[in-house]
Scaffold this motif. Sequence first.
Motif, PDB file in Angstrom:
ATOM      1  N   LEU A  61      59.375  43.270 -61.959  1.00  0.00           N
ATOM      2  CA  LEU A  61      60.204  43.586 -63.110  1.00  0.00           C
ATOM      3  C   LEU A  61      60.400  42.337 -63.950  1.00  0.00           C
ATOM      4  N   TYR A  62      60.823  42.551 -65.184  1.00  0.00           N
ATOM      5  CA  TYR A  62      61.123  41.448 -66.092  1.00  0.00           C
ATOM      6  C   TYR A  62      62.598  41.464 -66.426  1.00  0.00           C
ATOM      7  N   ARG A  63      63.078  40.345 -66.920  1.00  0.00           N
ATOM      8  CA  ARG A  63      64.449  40.213 -67.376  1.00  0.00           C
ATOM      9  C   ARG A  63      64.418  40.150 -68.903  1.00  0.00           C
ATOM     10  N   ILE A  64      65.473  40.613 -69.563  1.00  0.00           N
ATOM     11  CA  ILE A  64      65.497  40.560 -71.023  1.00  0.00           C
ATOM     12  C   ILE A  64      65.262  39.119 -71.480  1.00  0.00           C
ATOM     13  N   ASN A  65      64.585  38.966 -72.590  1.00  0.00           N
ATOM     14  CA  ASN A  65      64.273  37.681 -73.225  1.00  0.00           C
ATOM     15  C   ASN A  65      63.296  36.814 -72.446  1.00  0.00           C
ATOM     16  N   ASP A  66      62.599  37.355 -71.448  1.00  0.00           N
ATOM     17  CA  ASP A  66      61.541  36.602 -70.767  1.00  0.00           C
ATOM     18  C   ASP A  66      60.334  36.485 -71.684  1.00  0.00           C
ATOM     19  N   GLU A  67      59.611  35.383 -71.585  1.00  0.00           N
ATOM     20  CA  GLU A  67      58.335  35.228 -72.284  1.00  0.00           C
ATOM     21  C   GLU A  67      57.244  35.728 -71.345  1.00  0.00           C
ATOM     22  N   LEU A  68      56.366  36.608 -71.837  1.00  0.00           N
ATOM     23  CA  LEU A  68      55.319  37.126 -70.967  1.00  0.00           C
ATOM     24  C   LEU A  68      53.970  37.104 -71.657  1.00  0.00           C
ATOM     25  N   PHE A 117      54.330  37.494 -75.808  1.00  0.00           N
ATOM     26  CA  PHE A 117      55.483  37.879 -76.609  1.00  0.00           C
ATOM     27  C   PHE A 117      56.738  37.784 -75.761  1.00  0.00           C
ATOM     28  N   LYS A 118      57.864  37.922 -76.437  1.00  0.00           N
ATOM     29  CA  LYS A 118      59.167  37.850 -75.786  1.00  0.00           C
ATOM     30  C   LYS A 118      59.665  39.267 -75.511  1.00  0.00           C
ATOM     31  N   VAL A 119      60.153  39.495 -74.296  1.00  0.00           N
ATOM     32  CA  VAL A 119      60.709  40.798 -73.941  1.00  0.00           C
ATOM     33  C   VAL A 119      61.943  41.042 -74.810  1.00  0.00           C
ATOM     34  N   PRO A 120      62.081  42.228 -75.403  1.00  0.00           N
ATOM     35  CA  PRO A 120      63.242  42.481 -76.262  1.00  0.00           C
ATOM     36  C   PRO A 120      64.560  42.462 -75.486  1.00  0.00           C
ATOM     37  N   ASP A 121      65.644  42.345 -76.221  1.00  0.00           N
ATOM     38  CA  ASP A 121      66.981  42.258 -75.629  1.00  0.00           C
ATOM     39  C   ASP A 121      67.521  43.666 -75.343  1.00  0.00           C
ATOM     40  N   VAL A 122      66.702  44.490 -74.727  1.00  0.00           N
ATOM     41  CA  VAL A 122      67.049  45.860 -74.367  1.00  0.00           C
ATOM     42  C   VAL A 122      66.526  46.089 -72.960  1.00  0.00           C
ATOM     43  N   TYR A 123      67.340  46.666 -72.100  1.00  0.00           N
ATOM     44  CA  TYR A 123      66.851  46.892 -70.748  1.00  0.00           C
ATOM     45  C   TYR A 123      66.596  48.379 -70.521  1.00  0.00           C
ATOM     46  N   GLY A 124      65.677  48.661 -69.603  1.00  0.00           N
ATOM     47  CA  GLY A 124      65.257  50.027 -69.301  1.00  0.00           C
ATOM     48  C   GLY A 124      63.860  49.978 -68.717  1.00  0.00           C
ATOM     49  N   VAL A 125      63.190  51.116 -68.704  1.00  0.00           N
ATOM     50  CA  VAL A 125      61.824  51.199 -68.185  1.00  0.00           C
ATOM     51  C   VAL A 125      60.870  51.192 -69.373  1.00  0.00           C
ATOM     52  N   PHE A 126      60.068  50.158 -69.464  1.00  0.00           N
ATOM     53  CA  PHE A 126      59.112  49.989 -70.559  1.00  0.00           C
ATOM     54  C   PHE A 126      57.702  50.285 -70.062  1.00  0.00           C
ATOM     55  N   VAL A 148      62.734  46.550 -67.059  1.00  0.00           N
ATOM     56  CA  VAL A 148      63.337  45.357 -67.648  1.00  0.00           C
ATOM     57  C   VAL A 148      64.825  45.427 -67.341  1.00  0.00           C
ATOM     58  N   ARG A 149      65.362  44.370 -66.737  1.00  0.00           N
ATOM     59  CA  ARG A 149      66.764  44.366 -66.343  1.00  0.00           C
ATOM     60  C   ARG A 149      67.555  43.377 -67.184  1.00  0.00           C
ATOM     61  N   PRO A 150      68.869  43.576 -67.261  1.00  0.00           N
ATOM     62  CA  PRO A 150      69.699  42.603 -67.984  1.00  0.00           C
ATOM     63  C   PRO A 150      69.946  41.381 -67.104  1.00  0.00           C
ATOM     64  N   TYR A 151      70.595  40.369 -67.670  1.00  0.00           N
ATOM     65  CA  TYR A 151      70.978  39.205 -66.873  1.00  0.00           C
ATOM     66  C   TYR A 151      71.984  39.626 -65.804  1.00  0.00           C
ATOM     67  N   LYS A 152      71.917  39.002 -64.647  1.00  0.00           N
ATOM     68  CA  LYS A 152      72.945  39.201 -63.631  1.00  0.00           C
ATOM     69  C   LYS A 152      74.198  38.445 -64.063  1.00  0.00           C
ATOM     70  N   HIS A 153      75.323  38.766 -63.432  1.00  0.00           N
ATOM     71  CA  HIS A 153      76.580  38.142 -63.846  1.00  0.00           C
ATOM     72  C   HIS A 153      76.567  36.626 -63.645  1.00  0.00           C
ATOM     73  N   ASN A 154      75.793  36.136 -62.687  1.00  0.00           N
ATOM     74  CA  ASN A 154      75.759  34.692 -62.441  1.00  0.00           C
ATOM     75  C   ASN A 154      74.636  33.988 -63.203  1.00  0.00           C
ATOM     76  N   GLU A 155      73.910  34.689 -64.050  1.00  0.00           N
ATOM     77  CA  GLU A 155      72.845  34.077 -64.832  1.00  0.00           C
ATOM     78  C   GLU A 155      73.293  33.710 -66.252  1.00  0.00           C
ATOM     79  N   TYR A 156      74.470  34.129 -66.643  1.00  0.00           N
ATOM     80  CA  TYR A 156      74.988  33.767 -67.956  1.00  0.00           C
ATOM     81  C   TYR A 156      75.555  32.350 -67.902  1.00  0.00           C
ATOM     82  N   GLU A 157      75.700  31.736 -69.061  1.00  0.00           N
ATOM     83  CA  GLU A 157      76.351  30.429 -69.133  1.00  0.00           C
ATOM     84  C   GLU A 157      77.802  30.588 -68.725  1.00  0.00           C
TER      85      GLU A 157
END
Length: 188
Positions: A61-68, A117-126, A148-157
């Motif tokens: 899986l990918y995380r939002i805003n990942d470069e792929l 490209f950069k994964v969009p800031d939307v999570y779901g099944v792409f 595509v999953r969102p950031y986990k709670h401990n991955e934010y600043e």
Amino acid sequence: MFNNRFFRSGVQKAGSQTKHEKSGNEQFLTEISKWVFHERGHLKAVNVKHHKVGETDEPALYRINDELEYSVEIYEWSGTSWEPYVANDVQVQFYMMSPYVLKTMSHDKKGLFSTSFKVPDVYGVFQFKVEYQKLGYTSLSLSKQIPVRPYKHNEYERFIPAAYPYYGAAFSMMAGFFIFSFVHLYSK
């Protein structure tokens, strides 16, 4: 359509009344029969890969805003062997209900088409989708699902600089509440 009369029939050239030249019926039917029986214009795609930039393994899986990076090798049957296909109009879609990313892939003239490209800031099944249709060639239809999953709670600043006004407002309200409580409790 395939009889000798049509193959050898002649055409009259414009402006001349007696000169007959061979028509293109034989060449046309030869080329179209090669295409129908996949002796010409037959495309195949192999080695479909996607991964994060800087890595080589395909993630689950990918995380939002990942470069792929996405790549595919496309070959064309020449009648005797598979030759690298060269075109400037092969596109990949990163698709969920509608395309969020649509990129034209570049090629290395050896059959490898790739883009990043950069994964969009939307999570779901792409889905990665390549729908390639060109006149005179067989069509390609490639599809692969990836979540595509969102950031986990401990991955934010920890403290976001843009939120400092909100932090200030919260602390000033707490200070105001304590001052109001102190004044209300100890005043006569």
